[in-house]
Motif scaffolding. Structure first.
Motif, PDB file in Angstrom:
ATOM      1  N   CYS A 145      32.563  70.481   7.986  1.00  0.00           N
ATOM      2  CA  CYS A 145      32.596  69.153   8.624  1.00  0.00           C
ATOM      3  C   CYS A 145      32.427  69.281  10.131  1.00  0.00           C
ATOM      4  CB  CYS A 145      33.906  68.447   8.300  1.00  0.00           C
ATOM      5  SG  CYS A 145      34.033  67.885   6.597  1.00  0.00           S
ATOM      6  N   GLU A 175      28.774  69.859  10.918  1.00  0.00           N
ATOM      7  CA  GLU A 175      27.943  68.672  10.694  1.00  0.00           C
ATOM      8  C   GLU A 175      28.152  67.607  11.755  1.00  0.00           C
ATOM      9  OE1 GLU A 175      28.950  67.412   6.798  1.00  0.00           O
ATOM     10  OE2 GLU A 175      27.825  69.013   5.779  1.00  0.00           O
ATOM     11  N   ILE A 231      38.651  62.911   4.844  1.00  0.00           N
ATOM     12  CA  ILE A 231      37.792  63.850   4.124  1.00  0.00           C
ATOM     13  C   ILE A 231      38.366  64.064   2.725  1.00  0.00           C
ATOM     14  CG2 ILE A 231      36.815  66.186   4.132  1.00  0.00           C
ATOM     15  CD1 ILE A 231      37.285  66.123   7.207  1.00  0.00           C
ATOM     16  N   GLN A 274      38.088  66.240  -1.012  1.00  0.00           N
ATOM     17  CA  GLN A 274      37.613  67.275  -1.925  1.00  0.00           C
ATOM     18  C   GLN A 274      38.084  66.901  -3.328  1.00  0.00           C
ATOM     19  OE1 GLN A 274      39.012  70.989   0.215  1.00  0.00           O
ATOM     20  NE2 GLN A 274      37.110  71.778  -0.698  1.00  0.00           N
ATOM     21  N   THR A 325      32.500  70.514  -2.858  1.00  0.00           N
ATOM     22  CA  THR A 325      32.091  70.264  -1.476  1.00  0.00           C
ATOM     23  C   THR A 325      32.864  69.074  -0.914  1.00  0.00           C
ATOM     24  OG1 THR A 325      29.877  71.074  -1.997  1.00  0.00           O
ATOM     25  CG2 THR A 325      30.127  69.782   0.031  1.00  0.00           C
ATOM     26  N   PHE A 333      33.513  65.874   1.599  1.00  0.00           N
ATOM     27  CA  PHE A 333      32.682  64.834   2.207  1.00  0.00           C
ATOM     28  C   PHE A 333      33.560  63.841   2.963  1.00  0.00           C
ATOM     29  CE2 PHE A 333      33.868  63.384  -1.999  1.00  0.00           C
ATOM     30  CZ  PHE A 333      34.194  62.050  -1.826  1.00  0.00           C
ATOM     31  N   LYS A 334      32.975  63.261   3.973  1.00  0.00           N
ATOM     32  CA  LYS A 334      33.670  62.286   4.812  1.00  0.00           C
ATOM     33  C   LYS A 334      33.542  60.902   4.192  1.00  0.00           C
ATOM     34  CE  LYS A 334      33.725  60.622   9.611  1.00  0.00           C
ATOM     35  NZ  LYS A 334      33.000  60.661  10.912  1.00  0.00           N
TER      36      LYS A 334
END
Length: 763
Positions: free
Chosen positions: A168, A171, A221, A223, A229, A231-232
């Protein structure tokens, strides 16, 4: 006197906590709120269901031993109420001190690692089942505590979660995901079966948990498993809207920016902007060319409620921000109003994101705006639409939006909106008078957009009708129908051609349409008359109640006066009887006369005489109300084909408003002046009274009083109690004769000039 101390069962304490955090998604939300209050840049939630764990990680300020003892383990602490601002100036969302029981709701055991910059890493561990032992008091329950010298915060975070955070950070290219301090919860002994569907429900809720603007500084976030993976979670913001409104209320006034994105300026004819309806701000061509227009309204101007008590209540609500967008879901049935194309994706987007949501201190207040709850339409917009379901192009400009067409956010704070109180269940708001005031303000802000859109579309329709000459076509068709049917009656019995037969059928249909239209007009006249009668009765309800109370008791007094031969008392009783009977006769005569069929037929009458007769009928009512009418004419006559009930409605509704104004105003003499004059082309009626005039709410835009549903009568809670029909009926009746009305006075009385064309074209 001996003192005794209160004690609390440890089991009772945890039961109270479970009552406050009863739902699993509510438990997750409470823990996420704590991470936000701790100034975290992110909060990660990992569902390691395979190993019977849920991890909740943040990089906030962490806790010291002192904070754990004095705040975390103090049930019902008020530290967030007292110290409501964080180091990053975030207003802390929690205040009841029971959020830690969200951990118990999720699992039976919890291990917490926390790192504050001033101390070593701390490990805190508890078994919630220890609270449930019989006969145990709260002081008997303990948690395990230890320092972890030599260990860094990152060292205790599972490698899979640490890798997810690193991803994160790469990214997003910022230090929002630093792990120098923070808190990690490892919850085990899970109480729920975490299926994929249950996870998705929580993820959906978290997507709306904080408003989009705050998601730049704080990330949630997810999981779905320890190895999946990360993700936000983001709110899906869209630029595909027809209208957007950004409003701020400062306690006294609303400032709103209105963004129009519905009308295609490239195809709107420039001739349209030379029409009177588009000649003033914000409807000019240059206004449509701007990104937005801005307006500022006081509470009274916005709502029409001039009550100081209501204004004070709104001020007590406190400042708030309100932003919403409006989306048409299709152009079907709307008409050629120069709309931009509608995307097919809109319906799907609105199904997933629609509704008006409340955020307190940047956290969602459930269940408002939740499509799965009964509070989806918590403002009652659909019911409001159902009461007056007019089309967007209706001439009244009283179109209302459906709740399903809106998406927006209301931003409040427990600091600045202290009168808006949370329920003890931590879901929802106590719906007291302040919440009602907030709701009425929000609806009034929505009406800014509604009125703007309705004005534009109504006048686009009017322009298109003129261009298409629809009215002229109707008149020509009616003339042709009359001619064709006349010829048919004279025609010999020879067999007619198919073309002639079709023409006759068409002409007959047009004539039937005209007859049905006349029937509908007659019904409208009756409804207006009944509405006017209702308004008049409401105005006189106090007098009618007084007479009702005397109907039986006065006989007793009469008998006593006769037995005692008290001539003075007998005369007084007779005078009262005469006055009351004249008043009742007048009221009954007005009601029965207005609904007579001949007054709902279009007949050629002298309007001077019609107005004089109307005033004569209500003179006993005016006498009882101590109102003096000065009626003067130029001695002329004005004959025209009219519905007499229309002119009854105009005069009676004006008089009703004057009487109500007199009731609220202390004047030595209650006076109404009506002057009638005419020339070869027009009849002019000049009406005025010496009441209080228009309230402050309508002085800036006085002609809004003629719109359907507009009222100045409200109860103490700000709810409209007036019908908003009186002046609407006046305007509608004048418009039917293609007449004009001009407000001549709004202060120290009210004045209105009415002009009615006398030619038949002005029917």
């Amino acid at each position: 006197m001996e003192k005794m101390k209160y004690k609390m069962s440890s089991r009772a304490t945890i039961l109270l906590g479970r009552e406050s955090v009863s739902r699993v998604d509510g438990a997750i939300i409470e823990l996420v709120k704590n991470t936000y209050d701790a100034d975290a840049g992110f909060c990660l939630i990992c569902f390691d269901v395979k190993h019977d764990h849920i991890y909740i990680l943040d990089n906030g300020s962490g806790m010291t031993k002192g904070i754990i003892e004095s705040c975390w383990m103090l049930i019902g602490t008020d530290n967030k109420r007292v110290e409501y601002l964080s180091a990053k100036n975030r207003i802390k969302s929690g205040e009841k001190g029971i959020g830690r029981f969200a951990l118990d709701r999720l699992g039976s055991k919890c291990k917490m690692y926390t790192k504050h910059e001033s101390e070593n890493l701390i490990c805190w561990e508890t078994d919630w089942s220890s609270f449930e032992k019989s006969g145990q008091i709260i002081d008997d329950v303990e948690a395990n505590f230890s320092y972890c010298p030599g260990q860094q915060f990152e060292d205790v975070i599972p490698i899979e979660i640490k890798n997810a955070i690193a991803q994160c950070a790469r990214e997003n290219h910022n230090n929002q995901f630093s792990l120098k301090s923070g808190t990690l919860f490892s919850i085990s002994g899970l109480r729920d079966k975490w299926s994929d569907r249950e996870k998705e429900k929580v993820i959906d809720v978290l997507g709306y948990l904080i408003p989009p603007v705050e998601q730049q500084n704080y990330a949630i976030i997810i999981q779905r498993s320890l190895t999946s993976t990360a993700f936000k979670v983001d709110s899906d913001i869209t630029d595909d809207y027809d209208y957007k409104v950004r409003a701020h209320f400062d306690g006294k006034k609303v400032t709103a920016k209105v963004f129009r994105n519905e009308f295609d300026l490239n195809i709107m004819p420039k001739e349209l902007f030379r029409q009177p309806a588009f000649s003033f701000e914000p409807y000019r061509l240059e206004d449509f060319s701007k990104e937005y227009f801005e307006i500022t309204r006081t509470v009274s101007e916005l709502t029409g409620n001039d009550s100081s008590a209501y204004a004070n209540m709104c001020e007590s609500v406190g400042p708030f921000d309100f932003q919403f967008i409006f989306m048409k879901l299709s152009n079907r049935g709307e008409g050629p109003y120069y709309y931009k194309a509608v995307s097919r994706k809109r319906k799907i987007w609105m199904e997933n994101h629609g509704g008006l949501k409340i955020y307190r201190d940047n956290f969602l207040v459930r269940p408002y705006g939740d499509p799965t709850s009964k509070s989806f339409d918590w403002l009652g917009l659909d019911a409001r639409k159902g009461i007056n379901p007019v089309a967007i192009s209706d001439k009244s400009e009283q179109w209302h939006v459906n709740n399903s067409q809106l998406q927006g956010t209301v931003l409040i704070s427990r600091v600045y909106n202290a009168s808006i109180l949370d329920k003890s269940s931590r879901e929802g708001i106590i719906e007291n008078e302040f919440f009602d005031a907030l709701s009425s303000l929000l609806i009034a802000i929505i009406s800014i957009f509604e009125k703007d859109r309705a004005h534009i579309v109504k006048n686009i329709k009017r322009y298109n009708d003129q261009q298409n000459q629809r009215e002229r076509a109707k008149e020509e068709a009616a003339g042709i129908a009359k001619t064709v049917l006349g010829k048919k009656n004279k025609r010999t019995k020879e067999k007619s051609s198919d073309a002639a037969s079709d023409t006759e059928k068409l002409a007959t249909a047009v004539q039937i349409y005209q007859e049905e239209r006349e029937e509908l007009i007659s019904e409208i006249k009756l409804l207006r008359a009944l509405a006017t009668n209702g308004l008049m009765t409401t105005t006189m309800v106090h007098d009618l109640k007084s007479i009702n109370a005397l109907l039986v008791s006065r006989v007793r007094g009469f008998k006593l006066a006769i037995r005692q031969n008290d001539t003075l008392q007998i005369q007084r009783n007779l005078d009262d009887l005469k006055t009351n009977d004249e008043f009742l006769k007048s009221w009954i005569t007005v009601i029965t006369t207005q609904t007579k069929k001949d007054r709902r037929r279009r007949l050629k009458k002298d309007i001077y005489k019609v107005l004089s007769e109307s005033l004569k009928l209500i003179s006993p009512i005016l006498n009882r109300k101590m109102v003096e009418i000065q009626f003067a004419t130029d001695g002329g006559e004005a004959y025209k084909k009219i519905f007499a009930t229309d002119f009854d409605s105009i005069i009676y509704n004006l008089v009703i408003n004057s009487i109500e104004s007199f009731e609220e105003t202390k004047v030595s003499e209650r006076q109404i002046t009506i002057r009638v004059e005419s020339d070869d082309d027009n009849l002019m009626v000049h009406y005025s009274d010496n009441g209080h005039g228009l309230t402050e709410a309508f002085k800036k835009n006085p002609y809004s009083i003629f719109k359907y549903g507009t009222t100045s009568k409200f109860d103490a809670e700000g709810n409209a109690v007036g019908t908003g029909l009186g002046m609407y009926i006046v305007a509608s009746s004048i418009n039917e004769y293609k007449g004009r009305y001009t407000i001549t006075k709004v202060e120290d009385g009210f004045g209105l000039d009415i002009t009615i064309p006398l030619s038949e074209e002005g029917r």
